[in-house]
Design an enzyme around this catalytic site. Sequence first.
Site, PDB file in Angstrom:
ATOM      1  N   LYS A   1     -14.959  -8.136  -0.989  1.00 42.79           N
ATOM      2  CA  LYS A   1     -14.983  -8.710   0.371  1.00 42.79           C
ATOM      3  C   LYS A   1     -16.380  -8.467   0.941  1.00 42.79           C
ATOM      4  CE  LYS A   1     -12.379  -8.761   4.711  1.00 42.79           C
ATOM      5  NZ  LYS A   1     -11.359  -8.143   5.568  1.00 42.79           N
TER       6      LYS A   1
ATOM      7  N   GLU B   1      -9.952 -13.025  -3.340  1.00 45.37           N
ATOM      8  CA  GLU B   1      -9.212 -13.532  -2.179  1.00 45.37           C
ATOM      9  C   GLU B   1      -9.961 -14.728  -1.605  1.00 45.37           C
ATOM     10  OE1 GLU B   1      -7.350 -10.931   0.711  1.00 45.37           O
ATOM     11  OE2 GLU B   1      -8.254 -12.108   2.330  1.00 45.37           O
TER      12      GLU B   1
ATOM     13  N   GLU C   1     -10.930  -5.788  -5.613  1.00 46.07           N
ATOM     14  CA  GLU C   1     -10.944  -6.925  -4.673  1.00 46.07           C
ATOM     15  C   GLU C   1     -12.223  -6.936  -3.846  1.00 46.07           C
ATOM     16  OE1 GLU C   1      -7.412  -7.197  -2.272  1.00 46.07           O
ATOM     17  OE2 GLU C   1      -8.389  -8.505  -0.808  1.00 46.07           O
TER      18      GLU C   1
ATOM     19  N   ASP D   1     -12.273 -12.437  10.130  1.00 45.13           N
ATOM     20  CA  ASP D   1     -11.280 -12.419   9.049  1.00 45.13           C
ATOM     21  C   ASP D   1      -9.936 -12.944   9.576  1.00 45.13           C
ATOM     22  OD1 ASP D   1      -9.726 -11.786   6.885  1.00 45.13           O
ATOM     23  OD2 ASP D   1      -9.907  -9.617   7.120  1.00 45.13           O
TER      24      ASP D   1
ATOM     25  N   ASP E   1       2.309   1.732   3.402  1.00 48.43           N
ATOM     26  CA  ASP E   1       3.213   0.723   3.996  1.00 48.43           C
ATOM     27  C   ASP E   1       4.652   1.223   3.832  1.00 48.43           C
ATOM     28  OD1 ASP E   1       1.032  -0.917   4.364  1.00 48.43           O
ATOM     29  OD2 ASP E   1       1.413  -2.108   2.567  1.00 48.43           O
TER      30      ASP E   1
ATOM     31  N   HIS F   1       0.881  -1.168   0.000  1.00 45.81           N
ATOM     32  CA  HIS F   1       0.000   0.000   0.000  1.00 45.81           C
ATOM     33  C   HIS F   1       0.916   1.214   0.000  1.00 45.81           C
ATOM     34  CE1 HIS F   1      -2.386  -3.027   2.296  1.00 45.81           C
ATOM     35  NE2 HIS F   1      -3.398  -2.514   1.647  1.00 45.81           N
TER      36      HIS F   1
ATOM     37  N   ASP G   1      -5.293 -13.104  -4.339  1.00 44.56           N
ATOM     38  CA  ASP G   1      -4.810 -13.070  -2.954  1.00 44.56           C
ATOM     39  C   ASP G   1      -4.977 -14.456  -2.346  1.00 44.56           C
ATOM     40  OD1 ASP G   1      -4.064 -10.457  -3.092  1.00 44.56           O
ATOM     41  OD2 ASP G   1      -5.556  -9.694  -1.668  1.00 44.56           O
TER      42      ASP G   1
ATOM     43  N   MET H   1       2.715  -5.351  -8.095  1.00 42.68           N
ATOM     44  CA  MET H   1       1.415  -4.756  -7.749  1.00 42.68           C
ATOM     45  C   MET H   1       1.586  -3.723  -6.640  1.00 42.68           C
ATOM     46  SD  MET H   1      -1.052  -4.823  -5.184  1.00 42.68           S
ATOM     47  CE  MET H   1      -1.571  -6.295  -4.310  1.00 42.68           C
TER      48      MET H   1
ATOM     49  N   ASP I   1      -1.671 -12.991   0.732  1.00 46.46           N
ATOM     50  CA  ASP I   1      -2.237 -11.937   1.583  1.00 46.46           C
ATOM     51  C   ASP I   1      -2.744 -12.608   2.855  1.00 46.46           C
ATOM     52  OD1 ASP I   1      -3.264  -9.710   2.716  1.00 46.46           O
ATOM     53  OD2 ASP I   1      -4.934  -9.454   1.319  1.00 46.46           O
TER      54      ASP I   1
ATOM     55  N   ASP J   1      -7.181 -14.517   7.824  1.00 48.30           N
ATOM     56  CA  ASP J   1      -5.938 -14.367   7.046  1.00 48.30           C
ATOM     57  C   ASP J   1      -4.929 -15.475   7.340  1.00 48.30           C
ATOM     58  OD1 ASP J   1      -6.433 -12.209   5.396  1.00 48.30           O
ATOM     59  OD2 ASP J   1      -5.744 -10.732   6.854  1.00 48.30           O
TER      60      ASP J   1
ATOM     61  N   HIS K   1     -11.998 -14.139   1.562  1.00 45.25           N
ATOM     62  CA  HIS K   1     -13.199 -13.313   1.405  1.00 45.25           C
ATOM     63  C   HIS K   1     -14.358 -14.150   0.880  1.00 45.25           C
ATOM     64  CE1 HIS K   1     -10.505  -9.459   1.037  1.00 45.25           C
ATOM     65  NE2 HIS K   1     -10.310 -10.146   2.147  1.00 45.25           N
TER      66      HIS K   1
HETATM   67  C1  GCO Z   1      -8.166  -7.385   3.883  1.00 46.58           C
HETATM   68  C2  GCO Z   1      -7.735  -7.251   2.452  1.00 46.58           C
HETATM   69  C3  GCO Z   1      -6.496  -6.449   2.267  1.00 46.58           C
HETATM   70  C4  GCO Z   1      -6.257  -6.084   0.810  1.00 46.58           C
HETATM   71  C5  GCO Z   1      -5.135  -5.120   0.706  1.00 46.58           C
HETATM   72  C6  GCO Z   1      -4.739  -4.851  -0.715  1.00 46.58           C
HETATM   73  O1  GCO Z   1      -8.983  -8.251   4.154  1.00 46.58           O
HETATM   74  O2  GCO Z   1      -7.697  -6.612   4.723  1.00 46.58           O
HETATM   75  O3  GCO Z   1      -7.582  -8.546   1.933  1.00 46.58           O
HETATM   76  O4  GCO Z   1      -5.402  -7.156   2.790  1.00 46.58           O
HETATM   77  O5  GCO Z   1      -5.979  -7.207   0.039  1.00 46.58           O
HETATM   78  O6  GCO Z   1      -5.516  -3.958   1.329  1.00 46.58           O
HETATM   79  O7  GCO Z   1      -5.535  -3.937  -1.265  1.00 46.58           O
HETATM   80 MN    MN Z   2      -6.621  -9.167   0.152  1.00 47.92          MN
HETATM   81 MN    MN Z   3      -8.470 -10.068   3.235  1.00 45.47          MN
END
Ligand code: GCO
Ligand code: MN
Ligand code: MN
Length: 377
Positions: free
Chosen positions: A186, A220, A184, A258, A60, A57, A248, A91, A290, A260, A223
């Site tokens: 979600k 993703e 993306e 969530d 970041d 980002h 992702d 990316m 991700d 991850d 998601h």
């Molecule tokens: C989440 C998202 C993020 C995005 C990231 C890239 O659930 O927080 O997956 O990780 O992928 O912000 O745009």
């Molecule tokens: Mn993501």
């Molecule tokens: Mn995510």
Amino acid sequence: MATDKLAPQKDDHFTFGLWTVGNRGRDPFGDAVRDTLAPTTIVRELSKLGAYGITLHDNDLIPMEATSAERDRIVNEFRKALDEFGMVVPMVTVNLFYDPIFKDGAFTSSAPAVRRFAIDKAKRAIDLGQELGAHIFVVWGGREGAEVDGAKDPRDALAWYREGINTLTEHIRSRRYDMRIALEPKPNEPRGDIYLPTVGSMLSFIGTLDDAELVGVNPEIAHAKMAGLNPVHEIAQAIDQNKLFHIDLNDQRIARFDQDLRFGSDDIKGAFYIVKLLEDSGYDGPLHFDAHPYRTEDAEGVWEFARGSMRSYLGYREKVRQFHTDAEISGVLARIRELNETGPAVVDSSSLAYWRERGYAYEKLDQLVTELLLGLR
Ligand code: GCO
Ligand code: MN
Ligand code: MN
């Protein structure tokens, strides 16, 4: 010396977000448990592990309040590390969710001033991506959602969202950047509900944009699972529309927050079919992780997480290869085809009994895949 089949190579195109290995383990119930890692440290360590690139980002790398001189110094230092360790940035994305400015959304904020600010921030992030050599710009609308539907008409929100993306494609065209946008989806988190929650809704939205050719999706796994959907089918729909611009990779249990999770760590059969789809379809974009390390981990655990993400992908890829070369599996697949292609050519009164009674042989196939994944074949 035996070569390690699971050792990642640059041409596997594995990438990680700075925010993934850099995740400090903060959650709604507890504070950070790990120190901040410098972006240049992340570049060095991931390169050593065999990764191909880094994604980020804008914030970041560059703090929101950085002056332009500070920005240039940070970008230069980062580029030096990329060159030194042979890493690329395929990316770049934009943070439109962390700062309190975005509490009611960014492109869909009810306040026109916030919408304009968000669009300008995204344009600057696109410029940063161009500078770092990225060809994909991900837009994750994490705050583009609502808790109180009485407060804004969702049709207005969608129109504002469209206006935002249209402005970004215009920016890319006018600057002649070789860049595409990947949206993306979600379903929720951090908002109660997020607009355009699935791949299907994103694809239909893309069809309404001024420059649809430039816009695809970044599905993703987690998601899709959070919405109780099958990621394989979500990704397949993106491929079917030539819109899988990026992906992702992570993991997630259904009906949880969530999580991850590390790719392929939870749903082994699900991950196998995702890798099978990506490999069989010839997807050649970055394989982007991700996810983040468990909160229990120290720095060593962070690098184990990164190593494990890539090894798992390669392990699943090896299982896909075995699937295609396993004689018994090929036999069952041939039998399934034969069952479908033989038998009465039409379903009518004379063949009803046949079509009602016949089996499809999927139990056998499923068991063979299970045994393959258990390492029993
Ligand atoms: C989440 C998202 C993020 C995005 C990231 C890239 O659930 O927080 O997956 O990780 O992928 O912000 O745009
Ligand atoms: Mn993501
Ligand atoms: Mn995510």
